[in-house]
Design a protein around this motif. Sequence first.
Motif, PDB file in Angstrom:
ATOM      1  N   SER A 149       0.814  -1.211   0.000  1.00  0.00           N
ATOM      2  CA  SER A 149       0.000   0.000   0.000  1.00  0.00           C
ATOM      3  C   SER A 149       0.847   1.261   0.000  1.00  0.00           C
ATOM      4  O   SER A 149       0.392   2.308  -0.481  1.00  0.00           O
ATOM      5  N   TYR A 187       1.288   1.717  -3.595  1.00  0.00           N
ATOM      6  CA  TYR A 187       0.018   1.743  -4.330  1.00  0.00           C
ATOM      7  C   TYR A 187      -0.779   3.007  -4.023  1.00  0.00           C
ATOM      8  O   TYR A 187      -1.430   3.571  -4.909  1.00  0.00           O
ATOM      9  N   MET A 188      -0.729   3.488  -2.778  1.00  0.00           N
ATOM     10  CA  MET A 188      -1.495   4.672  -2.380  1.00  0.00           C
ATOM     11  C   MET A 188      -0.662   5.950  -2.423  1.00  0.00           C
ATOM     12  O   MET A 188      -1.109   6.996  -1.932  1.00  0.00           O
ATOM     13  N   GLN A 207       0.728   9.405  -3.150  1.00  0.00           N
ATOM     14  CA  GLN A 207       0.135  10.637  -3.668  1.00  0.00           C
ATOM     15  C   GLN A 207      -1.382  10.570  -3.781  1.00  0.00           C
ATOM     16  O   GLN A 207      -1.993  11.434  -4.407  1.00  0.00           O
ATOM     17  N   ASP A 208      -2.002   9.573  -3.190  1.00  0.00           N
ATOM     18  CA  ASP A 208      -3.457   9.546  -3.125  1.00  0.00           C
ATOM     19  C   ASP A 208      -3.926  10.558  -2.084  1.00  0.00           C
ATOM     20  O   ASP A 208      -3.244  10.814  -1.089  1.00  0.00           O
ATOM     21  N   HIS A 241      -6.173  10.317   0.088  1.00  0.00           N
ATOM     22  CA  HIS A 241      -6.489   9.708   1.380  1.00  0.00           C
ATOM     23  C   HIS A 241      -5.384   8.752   1.845  1.00  0.00           C
ATOM     24  O   HIS A 241      -5.649   7.819   2.593  1.00  0.00           O
ATOM     25  N   GLU A 242      -4.151   8.996   1.396  1.00  0.00           N
ATOM     26  CA  GLU A 242      -3.054   8.080   1.720  1.00  0.00           C
ATOM     27  C   GLU A 242      -2.845   7.958   3.231  1.00  0.00           C
ATOM     28  O   GLU A 242      -2.734   6.857   3.774  1.00  0.00           O
ATOM     29  N   TYR A 250      -5.786   5.946   4.942  1.00  0.00           N
ATOM     30  CA  TYR A 250      -5.816   4.520   4.623  1.00  0.00           C
ATOM     31  C   TYR A 250      -4.678   3.758   5.300  1.00  0.00           C
ATOM     32  O   TYR A 250      -4.881   2.686   5.872  1.00  0.00           O
ATOM     33  N   ASN A 288     -15.568   7.027   1.440  1.00  0.00           N
ATOM     34  CA  ASN A 288     -14.920   8.025   0.590  1.00  0.00           C
ATOM     35  C   ASN A 288     -15.931   9.139   0.341  1.00  0.00           C
ATOM     36  O   ASN A 288     -16.942   8.927  -0.331  1.00  0.00           O
ATOM     37  N   PRO A 312     -10.075   0.752  -2.081  1.00  0.00           N
ATOM     38  CA  PRO A 312      -8.803   0.462  -2.770  1.00  0.00           C
ATOM     39  C   PRO A 312      -8.460  -1.024  -2.719  1.00  0.00           C
ATOM     40  O   PRO A 312      -8.846  -1.735  -1.796  1.00  0.00           O
ATOM     41  N   HIS A 319      -4.060  -1.328 -12.458  1.00  0.00           N
ATOM     42  CA  HIS A 319      -3.208  -0.150 -12.605  1.00  0.00           C
ATOM     43  C   HIS A 319      -2.557  -0.114 -13.991  1.00  0.00           C
ATOM     44  O   HIS A 319      -2.504   0.948 -14.634  1.00  0.00           O
TER      45      HIS A 319
END
Length: 649
Positions: free
Chosen positions: A183, A186-187, A189-190, A192-193, A196, A236, A332, A439
Amino acid sequence: MTGSYARGRSQYKPTELCRQGVEHTGWLLCFKQLARITSGCSKRLSSKAAGSEGARRTLRYVEPLSDARTQLADFFSILLEVMMSATLLVPLLPLIAALVVGVGSEDTLHARAKIAAWPIGAALCGAIATLYVVATEGPIALRLYDPVASTVLAVPIGLYIDRLSAVMMVLISGIGTIIYTYSVGYMYQDLHERRYLALIGLTVFVLLCMVCSANLLMLFVLWQLLSYLLYLLVHNHSHQETLKSAFRTFTLLRVGDVAFLGGTVLAYSLYGTLEFPDLFAVAAQSTATVSLFSGVEFNGATAVTLLLLVGGMSKSAQFPLYGWLPRYLYAPTSVTALLHAGIINAAGFLINRLAPLFGMSSTTLHVALVIGTLTASLGATMMLVQNDIKNMLGFSTIGQMGYMVMECGLGAFSLAVFHLIAHGLFKATVFLYSGNVIHKARQEPVLPHPGHEAKEEHYSPLTWTTGVLTTLLIPLLILLATHGVLQIPLLESQGTVIFLFFIWITSSQAILTLTRLRAVASWKVSAAMLLTLLFIVFVYLFAVESFTAFLYPNPEEVASYFKAGDLPDLLFDLLLVVSTLVTIAGWMYLYMRAHGRTVWAPSWINSVRMRLYVLFLNRLYVDAVLHRLEEILRSVIQRLDKRAQERSL
């Protein structure tokens, strides 16, 4: 916990940690006892080192071998005490990781996220060490309360780590380490990084504490926290469908949580305790009954376990409480991987944690068998008609969880634990890989690239012959050899037949799946079929048997669970015959379809087949029914609220 553990699985003496008095009341006293143990270990280690140095000065050339052995034994004894003390800190490490991620500025978030992976990895190492200590020294117990105290304000927080808890700790921390590490990238710059990653660490912490709960009340509280975390993980604010999914998840999980609460309250009212060993001992001697209606009475253990089973059904997405799981796929991919690998198998752990209680009620086990069989059949069927990769994996999980509950209903509790471990490792890998595929597909819209499809080959008679032999004839020979040559009384115990049955049905599923490898040479597919059969037979006959002996060392306890789950002979034989006929029909259908042949059937069968296809494609219209129930509930609440406001005026 004083005395020996009431369950047959844990006939061991308490560990040194318990003997040092950690079970006494109060937080301060417990931490003083932990400090005293650590201090005593250090002092003894120093004194032994000083003593050995003095001996070397006195006897410069000769040192007795017995002294060296004694010192080495004392050193390992001290090391073992330190390890037992450190195991109690294992559940706290993921919480530390969550705090590292959650506290700080955005500029250093990614660096902190990478650092936080180390505490979760350390939790895995600690869980492995805990498994070793528990396997060699027996259960570890810590109570921060007095179970016999009459005060209402006592907080029943404590840990009880036996072999089942230690195995689950290794599974949860291992999967948590893999998913969290995945994660972080994978997360990246998301938006909600931070949320999560912190929630993943917090969820692993709650799961570790839940499997180490010392009593039923603590297990219930952590079960509730897990429901809230599942709601937060999928939530979300920027996506309307995800908001609906989060609300539906929370609503359906609350149904099971209310039943769990009812079972907990009923257990305390009937048996007067929620401590696991005491609860099992009192329930075994109790003749209490519960009356719902006049003239209708239930055995106390049956009433309690039925309510607890409903609680497990909601978490493990059993029919008809599975409607929340397909909607949860909006989360996610890393979160869905954690759910499908480490959370959704909660029913399997719950039944095994309370195995002595469930073993007292054949009625509850038979209900679990029916629900598990229905869920496995419907989940697998709905999976076949899905056209989305995550939906297919989601309904596959529903089918596998039905399979797990069905094993519990047959009394094969250890087999269910083995199943949930294998499924957890497999599903975590598959979901994370599907995340990579999704992705990559977003980056390359033409994926998979056109013009690169492999040319399908027709199977030779070798493949079909191997498939029939490995699926039908060889298992029949194994069955005859087991009963005739090895003189194993298959007809006297359904437990042995259940193990052999699951060997056969699992190998048949795997071998039938290999027929989809059209682009592979026939001899390779045939070799894969033979290796699959040998591997599954080895796993069930040796690995599962060894795991059963490890998890439940008392053979009489295992036999009692199988006996409690015994079905009427006619029904049991019918189940075996139907499964055999379905497998044979599957081979016939695949063979005829591969050779361009069709099976004649009346026209109404084709009509029914199309209607069933639409029915399963729409998930049995469970979503529509739940949506209608939500509207009715919302309307009723609004009317009641309006009337209350009018009365207040």
